[in-house]
Design an enzyme around this catalytic site. Structure first.
Site, PDB file in Angstrom:
ATOM      1  N   ASP A   1       0.885  -1.162   0.000  1.00 12.79           N
ATOM      2  CA  ASP A   1       0.000   0.000   0.000  1.00 12.79           C
ATOM      3  C   ASP A   1       0.929   1.220   0.000  1.00 12.79           C
ATOM      4  O   ASP A   1       2.113   1.099   0.349  1.00 12.79           O
ATOM      5  CB  ASP A   1      -0.856  -0.054   1.273  1.00 12.79           C
ATOM      6  CG  ASP A   1      -1.704   1.186   1.445  1.00 12.79           C
ATOM      7  OD1 ASP A   1      -2.431   1.529   0.507  1.00 12.79           O
ATOM      8  OD2 ASP A   1      -1.637   1.806   2.523  1.00 12.79           O
ATOM      9  N   LEU A   2       0.426   2.372  -0.395  1.00 13.08           N
ATOM     10  CA  LEU A   2       1.312   3.542  -0.480  1.00 13.08           C
ATOM     11  C   LEU A   2       1.214   4.428   0.766  1.00 13.08           C
ATOM     12  O   LEU A   2       2.114   4.473   1.596  1.00 13.08           O
ATOM     13  CB  LEU A   2       0.962   4.339  -1.750  1.00 13.08           C
ATOM     14  CG  LEU A   2       1.796   5.584  -2.018  1.00 13.08           C
ATOM     15  CD1 LEU A   2       3.271   5.250  -2.166  1.00 13.08           C
ATOM     16  CD2 LEU A   2       1.294   6.294  -3.281  1.00 13.08           C
ATOM     17  N   ASP A   3       0.059   5.116   0.903  1.00 11.70           N
ATOM     18  CA  ASP A   3      -0.101   6.071   2.001  1.00 11.70           C
ATOM     19  C   ASP A   3      -0.147   5.330   3.338  1.00 11.70           C
ATOM     20  O   ASP A   3      -0.983   4.453   3.533  1.00 11.70           O
ATOM     21  CB  ASP A   3      -1.396   6.876   1.778  1.00 11.70           C
ATOM     22  CG  ASP A   3      -1.674   7.834   2.915  1.00 11.70           C
ATOM     23  OD1 ASP A   3      -0.711   8.258   3.576  1.00 11.70           O
ATOM     24  OD2 ASP A   3      -2.846   8.155   3.149  1.00 11.70           O
TER      25      ASP A   3
ATOM     26  N   THR B   1       1.308  10.543   3.169  1.00 19.95           N
ATOM     27  CA  THR B   1       0.566  11.575   2.446  1.00 19.95           C
ATOM     28  C   THR B   1      -0.713  11.945   3.187  1.00 19.95           C
ATOM     29  O   THR B   1      -1.398  12.901   2.813  1.00 19.95           O
ATOM     30  CB  THR B   1       0.239  11.132   0.997  1.00 19.95           C
ATOM     31  OG1 THR B   1      -0.057   9.756   1.013  1.00 19.95           O
ATOM     32  CG2 THR B   1       1.406  11.390   0.073  1.00 19.95           C
TER      33      THR B   1
ATOM     34  N   LYS C   1      -8.587   7.122   5.750  1.00 20.02           N
ATOM     35  CA  LYS C   1      -7.410   6.381   5.295  1.00 20.02           C
ATOM     36  C   LYS C   1      -7.811   5.151   4.501  1.00 20.02           C
ATOM     37  O   LYS C   1      -8.620   4.344   4.968  1.00 20.02           O
ATOM     38  CB  LYS C   1      -6.536   5.986   6.491  1.00 20.02           C
ATOM     39  CG  LYS C   1      -5.743   7.155   7.008  1.00 20.02           C
ATOM     40  CD  LYS C   1      -4.702   6.739   8.019  1.00 20.02           C
ATOM     41  CE  LYS C   1      -3.937   7.971   8.477  1.00 20.02           C
ATOM     42  NZ  LYS C   1      -3.076   7.690   9.619  1.00 20.02           N
TER      43      LYS C   1
ATOM     44  N   SER D   1      -2.557   0.466  -4.337  1.00 17.64           N
ATOM     45  CA  SER D   1      -3.029   1.686  -3.670  1.00 17.64           C
ATOM     46  C   SER D   1      -4.343   2.181  -4.245  1.00 17.64           C
ATOM     47  O   SER D   1      -4.613   2.017  -5.427  1.00 17.64           O
ATOM     48  CB  SER D   1      -1.955   2.782  -3.843  1.00 17.64           C
ATOM     49  OG  SER D   1      -2.471   4.052  -3.516  1.00 17.64           O
ATOM     50  N   ALA D   2      -5.147   2.822  -3.397  1.00 23.61           N
ATOM     51  CA  ALA D   2      -6.409   3.425  -3.856  1.00 23.61           C
ATOM     52  C   ALA D   2      -6.174   4.759  -4.559  1.00 23.61           C
ATOM     53  O   ALA D   2      -7.067   5.289  -5.217  1.00 23.61           O
ATOM     54  CB  ALA D   2      -7.319   3.655  -2.653  1.00 23.61           C
TER      55      ALA D   2
ATOM     56  N   LYS E   1     -10.926  -1.097  -1.700  1.00 19.41           N
ATOM     57  CA  LYS E   1     -10.715  -1.962  -0.542  1.00 19.41           C
ATOM     58  C   LYS E   1     -11.902  -1.779   0.389  1.00 19.41           C
ATOM     59  O   LYS E   1     -12.386  -0.656   0.506  1.00 19.41           O
ATOM     60  CB  LYS E   1      -9.410  -1.566   0.185  1.00 19.41           C
ATOM     61  CG  LYS E   1      -8.166  -1.647  -0.697  1.00 19.41           C
ATOM     62  CD  LYS E   1      -6.984  -0.933  -0.023  1.00 19.41           C
ATOM     63  CE  LYS E   1      -5.794  -0.837  -0.980  1.00 19.41           C
ATOM     64  NZ  LYS E   1      -4.675  -0.034  -0.471  1.00 19.41           N
TER      65      LYS E   1
ATOM     66  N   GLU F   1      -0.012  -3.270   4.617  1.00 17.57           N
ATOM     67  CA  GLU F   1      -1.179  -2.364   4.679  1.00 17.57           C
ATOM     68  C   GLU F   1      -1.293  -1.663   6.019  1.00 17.57           C
ATOM     69  O   GLU F   1      -1.008  -2.254   7.050  1.00 17.57           O
ATOM     70  CB  GLU F   1      -2.458  -3.185   4.502  1.00 17.57           C
ATOM     71  CG  GLU F   1      -3.150  -3.025   3.185  1.00 17.57           C
ATOM     72  CD  GLU F   1      -3.712  -1.631   2.903  1.00 17.57           C
ATOM     73  OE1 GLU F   1      -3.828  -0.810   3.819  1.00 17.57           O
ATOM     74  OE2 GLU F   1      -4.035  -1.379   1.745  1.00 17.57           O
ATOM     75  N   ASP F   2      -1.761  -0.417   6.003  1.00 17.90           N
ATOM     76  CA  ASP F   2      -1.976   0.296   7.268  1.00 17.90           C
ATOM     77  C   ASP F   2      -3.457   0.474   7.582  1.00 17.90           C
ATOM     78  O   ASP F   2      -3.796   0.963   8.659  1.00 17.90           O
ATOM     79  CB  ASP F   2      -1.318   1.687   7.247  1.00 17.90           C
ATOM     80  CG  ASP F   2      -2.029   2.637   6.301  1.00 17.90           C
ATOM     81  OD1 ASP F   2      -2.364   2.215   5.173  1.00 17.90           O
ATOM     82  OD2 ASP F   2      -2.271   3.799   6.683  1.00 17.90           O
TER      83      ASP F   2
END
Ligand code: B16
Ligand code: MG
Length: 219
Positions: free
Chosen positions: A8-10, A16, A44, A113-114, A144, A168-169
């Site tokens: 996942d990115l953020d 971000t 998030k 990522s979304a 997600k 994932e966060d």
């Protein structure tokens, strides 16, 4: 054998969320809606559309689809102005080092990522070249907790879900990984990410050897 890692990115590779917060709060204030850190927490992992829907619901505001699209575009413009100030110093601790050690051990790397801005963020932070596949909000139709984003990445990499670890966060992201048949590694609090197979506070103690042995312990 661990064949791939999907990130996942953020909240995992970069932070971000703080820029999303500034831009959503500016928009909410313009609409006379209060927008707090805890509201930002709820957003998030959600798509842009789902995020504005949350804010409008909070303010009990009903907008036409066109107005909603205009506000989303405005928020994204403010957000992008902040993203454009990002540089390599903004990747989270050990993110780059982890990607490098995975590459050295021939583990495939994908993004799940979304965000529709994911490619730009990876470019600005100097992480783009490590990725074998990028699945972002421009390539998915279901957000997600639907596993589509991670399954698309597995397809790109030509691997089976059980050959990969997903990082994932967000609770919804952990659910997406689990439902897709991936091993999920949560980044954050074990009290929140209760469904993750493993939870780490951040990436700092992780390297190829640690991940390979976590993976082998489940296979
Ligand atoms: P954008 P992730 C998500 O990124 C963010 O966590 C979420 O807050 C944001 O609304 C979503 O991306 C969409 O982002 O407006 O850039 O398309 O955690 O899935 O990497
Ligand atoms: Mg995230």
């Amino acid at each position: 054998m661990l064949k791939a890692c999907i990130f996942d990115l953020d909240g995992v590779l970069v932070d971000t969320a703080k820029y999303h917060f500034i831009a959503w709060q500016r928009l909410a204030n313009q609409l006379n809606i209060e927008f707090t850190e805890s509201d930002n927490e709820q957003l998030k992992g959600l798509s842009r559309d789902a995020s504005i829907t949350y804010i409008l619901n909070k303010g009990n505001i009903l907008l036409s689809e066109q107005d909603k699209q205009n506000y989303m575009a405005q928020k994204n413009e403010w957000y992008l102005a902040l993203v454009n100030t990002m540089d390599a110093s903004e990747s989270l601790p050990n993110a780059r080092e982890l990607l490098i050690t995975l590459k050295q051990h021939n583990v495939l790397i994908a993004l799940g990522s979304a965000s529709k801005n994911a490619r730009l963020i990876l470019e600005k932070t100097g992480l783009l070249s490590y990725f074998d596949s990028i699945v972002d909000g421009t390539r998915t139709s279901k957000s997600k907790p639907d596993p589509e984003v991670f399954l698309t990445a597995a397809k790109d990499l030509n691997i089976k879900p059980n050959e990969a670890i997903v990082f994932e966060d967000a609770i919804s992201g952990i659910q997406a990984a689990n439902d897709g048949g991936f091993l999920s590694l949560g980044i954050g609090s074990p009290q929140i990410l209760t469904q993750a197979v493993w939870v780490y506070q951040d990436l700092t103690s992780l390297n190829f050897q640690a991940l390979a042995s976590l993976y082998n312990s489940k296979n």
